[in-house]
Write a protein that holds these residues in place. Structure first.
Motif, PDB file in Angstrom:
ATOM      1  N   ASP A  58       0.828  -1.205   0.000  1.00  0.00           N
ATOM      2  CA  ASP A  58       0.000   0.000   0.000  1.00  0.00           C
ATOM      3  C   ASP A  58       0.860   1.251   0.000  1.00  0.00           C
ATOM      4  OD1 ASP A  58      -2.464   1.479   0.177  1.00  0.00           O
ATOM      5  OD2 ASP A  58      -1.966   1.835   2.281  1.00  0.00           O
ATOM      6  N   PHE A  59       1.948   1.241   0.777  1.00  0.00           N
ATOM      7  CA  PHE A  59       2.846   2.387   0.805  1.00  0.00           C
ATOM      8  C   PHE A  59       3.475   2.631  -0.560  1.00  0.00           C
ATOM      9  CE2 PHE A  59       7.107   4.162   1.313  1.00  0.00           C
ATOM     10  CZ  PHE A  59       6.793   5.367   1.954  1.00  0.00           C
ATOM     11  N   ILE A  60       3.971   1.567  -1.163  1.00  0.00           N
ATOM     12  CA  ILE A  60       4.600   1.694  -2.490  1.00  0.00           C
ATOM     13  C   ILE A  60       3.589   2.168  -3.523  1.00  0.00           C
ATOM     14  CG2 ILE A  60       5.628   0.360  -4.378  1.00  0.00           C
ATOM     15  CD1 ILE A  60       7.036  -1.316  -2.176  1.00  0.00           C
ATOM     16  N   PHE A  61       2.408   1.587  -3.479  1.00  0.00           N
ATOM     17  CA  PHE A  61       1.385   1.969  -4.460  1.00  0.00           C
ATOM     18  C   PHE A  61       0.948   3.407  -4.286  1.00  0.00           C
ATOM     19  CE2 PHE A  61      -3.010   2.221  -5.972  1.00  0.00           C
ATOM     20  CZ  PHE A  61      -2.832   1.782  -7.269  1.00  0.00           C
ATOM     21  N   SER A  62       0.738   3.844  -3.047  1.00  0.00           N
ATOM     22  CA  SER A  62       0.229   5.189  -2.834  1.00  0.00           C
ATOM     23  C   SER A  62       1.295   6.269  -3.022  1.00  0.00           C
ATOM     24  CB  SER A  62      -0.388   5.323  -1.441  1.00  0.00           C
ATOM     25  OG  SER A  62       0.606   5.151  -0.453  1.00  0.00           O
ATOM     26  N   HIS A  63       2.577   5.949  -2.800  1.00  0.00           N
ATOM     27  CA  HIS A  63       3.608   6.974  -2.904  1.00  0.00           C
ATOM     28  C   HIS A  63       4.337   6.994  -4.247  1.00  0.00           C
ATOM     29  CE1 HIS A  63       3.017   7.264   1.416  1.00  0.00           C
ATOM     30  NE2 HIS A  63       3.586   8.437   1.332  1.00  0.00           N
TER      31      HIS A  63
END
Length: 66
Positions: A58-63
């Motif tokens: 989720d962090f990689i996808f959102s940032h």
């Protein structure tokens, strides 16, 4: 505004993994069932790892993707 269920899935993975490690592993250890103890320990750790993997994803996808 984004409403999602990912946080609930992450918490559910952590809680179920922790419960498996706290209850099933102890019960199998007390019953001297080595294979079942190893499998329960593996499944509990996999469940917790999936929760952390979802946070990382989720962090990689959102940032970086958006």
């Amino acid at each position: 505004m984004y409403i999602g269920y990912l946080n609930y899935v992450i918490v559910l993975c952590w809680v179920t993994g922790g419960l498996i490690l706290l209850t099933d592993v102890k019960a199998y250890k007390n019953a001297s069932l080595k294979k079942e103890q190893k499998v329960s320990k593996f499944l509990g750790l996999v469940n917790i790892s999936i929760g952390f993997g979802l946070i990382a994803g989720d962090f990689i996808f959102s940032h970086f993707m958006w």
